[in-house]
Design a protein around this motif. Structure first.
Motif, PDB file in Angstrom:
ATOM      1  N   HIS A 221       0.780  -1.275   0.005  1.00 32.77           N
ATOM      2  CA  HIS A 221       0.084   0.043   0.000  1.00 32.77           C
ATOM      3  C   HIS A 221       0.736   1.294  -0.022  1.00 32.77           C
ATOM      4  O   HIS A 221       0.452   2.277   0.163  1.00 32.77           O
ATOM      5  CB  HIS A 221      -1.013   0.143   1.279  1.00 32.77           C
ATOM      6  CG  HIS A 221      -1.851  -1.071   1.039  1.00 32.77           C
ATOM      7  ND1 HIS A 221      -3.396  -0.832   0.579  1.00 32.77           N
ATOM      8  CD2 HIS A 221      -1.933  -2.383   1.057  1.00 32.77           C
ATOM      9  CE1 HIS A 221      -4.005  -1.902   0.550  1.00 32.77           C
ATOM     10  NE2 HIS A 221      -3.147  -2.857   1.036  1.00 32.77           N
ATOM     11  N   SER A 222       2.129   0.928  -0.197  1.00 29.06           N
ATOM     12  CA  SER A 222       2.668   2.162  -0.340  1.00 29.06           C
ATOM     13  C   SER A 222       3.434   2.537  -1.733  1.00 29.06           C
ATOM     14  O   SER A 222       3.456   3.474  -2.370  1.00 29.06           O
ATOM     15  CB  SER A 222       3.968   2.225   0.650  1.00 29.06           C
ATOM     16  OG  SER A 222       4.800   1.242   0.559  1.00 29.06           O
ATOM     17  N   THR A 227       0.021   1.498  -6.634  1.00 32.33           N
ATOM     18  CA  THR A 227       0.743   2.369  -7.471  1.00 32.33           C
ATOM     19  C   THR A 227       0.990   2.167  -8.705  1.00 32.33           C
ATOM     20  O   THR A 227       1.292   3.009  -9.491  1.00 32.33           O
ATOM     21  CB  THR A 227       2.169   3.105  -6.721  1.00 32.33           C
ATOM     22  OG1 THR A 227       2.905   2.069  -6.698  1.00 32.33           O
ATOM     23  CG2 THR A 227       1.702   3.728  -5.552  1.00 32.33           C
ATOM     24  N   ALA A 275      -5.358   2.036   5.574  1.00 32.84           N
ATOM     25  CA  ALA A 275      -5.674   1.383   3.921  1.00 32.84           C
ATOM     26  C   ALA A 275      -6.693   2.451   3.343  1.00 32.84           C
ATOM     27  O   ALA A 275      -6.250   3.083   2.136  1.00 32.84           O
ATOM     28  CB  ALA A 275      -6.148   0.248   4.306  1.00 32.84           C
ATOM     29  N   SER A 277      -6.771   5.789   4.173  1.00 33.70           N
ATOM     30  CA  SER A 277      -6.000   6.910   3.913  1.00 33.70           C
ATOM     31  C   SER A 277      -5.132   6.675   2.580  1.00 33.70           C
ATOM     32  O   SER A 277      -5.129   7.523   1.700  1.00 33.70           O
ATOM     33  CB  SER A 277      -5.151   7.252   4.951  1.00 33.70           C
ATOM     34  OG  SER A 277      -3.845   6.642   4.916  1.00 33.70           O
ATOM     35  N   THR A 278      -4.783   5.560   2.318  1.00 29.31           N
ATOM     36  CA  THR A 278      -4.085   5.156   1.143  1.00 29.31           C
ATOM     37  C   THR A 278      -5.053   5.338  -0.119  1.00 29.31           C
ATOM     38  O   THR A 278      -4.526   6.038  -1.036  1.00 29.31           O
ATOM     39  CB  THR A 278      -3.624   3.559   1.155  1.00 29.31           C
ATOM     40  OG1 THR A 278      -2.910   3.481   2.330  1.00 29.31           O
ATOM     41  CG2 THR A 278      -2.774   3.328  -0.256  1.00 29.31           C
ATOM     42  N   GLN A 281      -5.401   9.019  -0.811  1.00 27.20           N
ATOM     43  CA  GLN A 281      -4.188   9.778  -1.673  1.00 27.20           C
ATOM     44  C   GLN A 281      -4.024   9.215  -3.064  1.00 27.20           C
ATOM     45  O   GLN A 281      -3.722  10.043  -3.834  1.00 27.20           O
ATOM     46  CB  GLN A 281      -2.897   9.185  -1.050  1.00 27.20           C
ATOM     47  CG  GLN A 281      -2.935   9.798   0.460  1.00 27.20           C
ATOM     48  CD  GLN A 281      -3.165  11.332   0.528  1.00 27.20           C
ATOM     49  OE1 GLN A 281      -2.554  12.095   0.060  1.00 27.20           O
ATOM     50  NE2 GLN A 281      -4.094  11.520   1.526  1.00 27.20           N
ATOM     51  N   HIS A 304       4.468  10.005  -0.681  1.00 25.44           N
ATOM     52  CA  HIS A 304       3.287   9.320  -0.055  1.00 25.44           C
ATOM     53  C   HIS A 304       3.940   7.773   0.344  1.00 25.44           C
ATOM     54  O   HIS A 304       3.482   7.317   1.402  1.00 25.44           O
ATOM     55  CB  HIS A 304       2.164   9.210  -1.017  1.00 25.44           C
ATOM     56  CG  HIS A 304       1.137   8.194  -0.578  1.00 25.44           C
ATOM     57  ND1 HIS A 304       1.129   6.988  -1.139  1.00 25.44           N
ATOM     58  CD2 HIS A 304       0.277   8.139   0.516  1.00 25.44           C
ATOM     59  CE1 HIS A 304       0.278   6.142  -0.416  1.00 25.44           C
ATOM     60  NE2 HIS A 304      -0.397   6.999   0.482  1.00 25.44           N
ATOM     61  N   LYS A 308       3.957   6.527   4.140  1.00 26.21           N
ATOM     62  CA  LYS A 308       2.597   5.473   4.240  1.00 26.21           C
ATOM     63  C   LYS A 308       3.324   4.069   4.839  1.00 26.21           C
ATOM     64  O   LYS A 308       2.628   3.357   5.516  1.00 26.21           O
ATOM     65  CB  LYS A 308       1.941   5.252   2.888  1.00 26.21           C
ATOM     66  CG  LYS A 308       0.566   4.499   2.992  1.00 26.21           C
ATOM     67  CD  LYS A 308      -0.284   4.914   4.307  1.00 26.21           C
ATOM     68  CE  LYS A 308      -0.762   6.222   4.178  1.00 26.21           C
ATOM     69  NZ  LYS A 308      -1.741   6.554   3.130  1.00 26.21           N
ATOM     70  N   LEU A 352       1.251  13.120   6.158  1.00 23.65           N
ATOM     71  CA  LEU A 352       0.068  12.680   5.515  1.00 23.65           C
ATOM     72  C   LEU A 352      -0.834  13.811   5.622  1.00 23.65           C
ATOM     73  O   LEU A 352      -1.539  14.189   4.374  1.00 23.65           O
ATOM     74  CB  LEU A 352      -0.645  11.472   6.227  1.00 23.65           C
ATOM     75  CG  LEU A 352      -1.772  10.978   5.673  1.00 23.65           C
ATOM     76  CD1 LEU A 352      -1.917  10.579   4.273  1.00 23.65           C
ATOM     77  CD2 LEU A 352      -2.651  10.002   6.558  1.00 23.65           C
TER      78      LEU A 352
END
Length: 577
Positions: A221-222, A227, A275, A277-278, A281, A304, A308, A352
């Motif tokens: 998740h980072s 991504t 999660a 908040s991910t 973003q 991010h 994260k 964040l």
């Protein structure tokens, strides 16, 4: 071989690879250089299948960040997963995951991109079901099937690009951007990226993927799985300009930001809050990307990734300390007992929120100011700023529950902050969360963005952040909502807290349409007609002929004589006719 040795080998290899990428990236930026390697694997008619590698400053910088985070995560796993018997298997799965992401990053070719893309989906499934319980299996299946939609779209894109004679998409980006047939490519790329980066209506899998071990969540998740879609759109950015579909993407990603921000304020599971908040973003990255600012999206993607990953690592430490409990209502006052972890948690949370001069500020503030300067309607503007306020809202709520409220779990407890393996890996990312925003803003942009705005518009980010902070503080201090108020808004609360019913829609759609259709196919074709005419049918024919063949091979003279007489009679009858 010690079960921890593969941890150290992987950590040093990835860290060394990260340093190589860093120095290469500096050299490439200074020399304004791009390297392109191509290896032809197979050629048929006029089509070539080639393995291509594109090394430019963007792919090297992203690889550097992926290697830094994954080396930290593997070092962290040495302690976090220490009770795991098959630790080597876990580390090898994580390395496969990182390798798939690197393959995706360096590929200018749709075939090799698909290998990395599908590798991410497959290995993420293996990692999500790692704990092997029914919840993990359900989450893994939802993730795999949601990502499978994107895989199918990439396959369709590969078949469509056979029209052009090559799968190297970088050749087509500039001079074919207005072509109608390339519009189909654009739509397929956008839809595939939406599934991988969990935009509405594919958002349900991202919080469900929290069933994976926390080091995996930190990596997934980072900087890797989620991504991948954003990175693909950054690479295809020149092709996507001036498209109606980008406006749809802008609206959907803005709604994703809003939905995940609201839902995080209703959530009590520590990992699911992070999660969501991910997801928020990712919505921010996709929306600024759909406005044409791919460099800003890439900038925010990298900053991010740092804070994260750190946030998930801190959450993992806290969950361990709390006897593997993830409910934030049970936590409280942890800053007295685990001050170093609390320090990392607070700094990553503030980054964040975009607090000035931390990593998140440089990218997030610039994105919001560019939005203020752009020619947009009020709805999109409102979605951006309201979502920013919500980020502050759920962050302060989380900090109030974790740091300020009373400890609610056990009457006798032993919280400690002396796991130096975890702390070392966290401090590496803590340093990057502090400096990466400033460092990247000098590295990425050839010239500074000049943004002229009136004072109130310039300060709008600060205003909404302060409003979110105050609201989060006051609502966290309310011990319990009045029962009448909660009952009167029950249906609204249910709608907002369950991600606008997206998990239900995703699972029911899969169950009642695709999976039932697949079950019918399995019963009627694979286990029905196919069984009779294909596998069992061929088996019966072969068995029948092998019996006849066996009888002939028994050297029985009577059978030979009988068959000889029979054939002679048939031959004589034919001659008489």
């Amino acid at each position: 071989m010690n079960k921890y040795s593969i941890c150290f080998i992987s950590f040093f290899f990835l860290f060394f690879f990260m340093l190589i990428n860093f120095f290469m990236m500096i050299y490439f930026i200074m020399e304004n250089m791009i390297m392109f390697f191509e290896w032809e694997i197979i050629s048929f008619n006029s089509m070539n299948i080639v393995m291509s590698i594109l090394l430019d400053w963007m792919s090297l910088l992203f690889m550097m960040f992926v290697c830094l985070i994954s080396s930290s995560v593997i070092y962290y796993s040495k302690s976090y997963m220490s009770s795991e018997i098959n630790l080597n298997r876990f580390i090898i799965l994580v390395l496969l995951f990182v390798f798939s992401m690197i393959l995706l990053i360096i590929s200018p070719n749709m075939i090799s991109i698909f290998l990395g893309w599908d590798g991410l989906g497959l290995v993420s499934y293996c990692l999500i079901i790692y704990y092997q319980n029914i919840k993990s299996y359900n989450a893994g299946m939802l993730t795999a099937l949601s990502n499978r939609i994107g895989d199918v779209l990439i396959l369709m894109l590969i078949s469509w690009m056979m029209n052009y004679g090559s799968w190297n998409y970088i050749y087509y980006l500039d001079f074919m951007s207005g072509d109608f047939s390339m519009m189909i490519v654009s739509i397929l790329v956008i839809l595939a990226a939406m599934t991988k980066s969990a935009q509405i209506p594919f958002s349900a899998w991202l919080p469900a993927a929290m069933a994976a071990p926390t080091p995996v969540s930190s990596l997934v998740h980072s900087s890797t799985l989620v991504t991948a879609g954003v990175y693909l759109l950054i690479r295809f950015n020149n092709l996507l300009l001036d498209m109606f579909f980008l406006k749809v993407l802008l609206l959907l990603s803005g709604l994703t930001m809003l939905m995940s921000g609201i839902c995080a304020n209703y959530e009590f599971d520590l990992k699911k809050i992070i999660a969501l908040s991910t997801l928020s973003q990712l919505g921010l990255m996709m929306s600024i990307l759909s406005m044409g600012f791919s460099d800003l999206a890439f900038f925010h993607l990298l900053t991010h990734a740092m804070f994260k990953a750190l946030l998930f690592m801190c959450a993992g430490v806290i969950i361990h300390m709390m006897s593997d409990n993830q409910d934030i209502r049970m936590m409280g006052g942890i800053s007295f007992y685990i001050p170093l972890t609390s320090l990392c948690m607070n700094i990553s949370n503030l980054a964040l929120c975009g607090i000035p001069f931390l990593a998140g500020f440089y990218s997030k503030d610039m994105i919001l100011e560019v939005v203020s300067m752009s020619n947009l309607n009020l709805l999109i503007y409102y979605l951006y700023y309201f979502s920013t306020g919500l980020t502050m809202f759920y962050t302060i709520r989380l900090l109030m529950y974790l740091m300020v409220n009373d400890f609610n779990l056990l009457s006798v407890y032993n919280l400690y902050d002396e796991d130096f393996v975890m702390l070392k890996s966290m401090f590496m990312l803590l340093f990057m969360s502090l400096v990466s925003g400033s460092f990247l803003s000098w590295m990425i942009f050839y010239y500074p963005y000049m943004i002229y705005l009136p004072f109130n518009l310039k300060m709008m980010v600060i205003y909404v952040s302060l409003m979110g902070l105050l609201l989060g503080f006051f609502i966290s201090n309310m011990k319990i909502y009045s029962l009448n108020k909660f009952i009167s808004t029950y249906f609204l609360s249910l709608f907002l807290s369950t991600m606008w019913f997206l998990p239900n829609l995703s699972t029911y759609m899969l169950n009642y349409n695709f999976l039932l259709f697949g079950q019918n196919l399995l019963k009627k074709i694979d286990m029905g007609w196919g069984e009779i005419y294909k596998s069992q049918g061929i088996y019966n024919i072969l068995k029948y002929y092998s019996v006849i063949n066996y009888i002939y091979h028994m050297n029985n003279f009577k059978i030979y004589l009988f068959s000889f007489v029979l054939w002679m009679m048939i031959f004589i009858m034919l001659l008489m006719l």
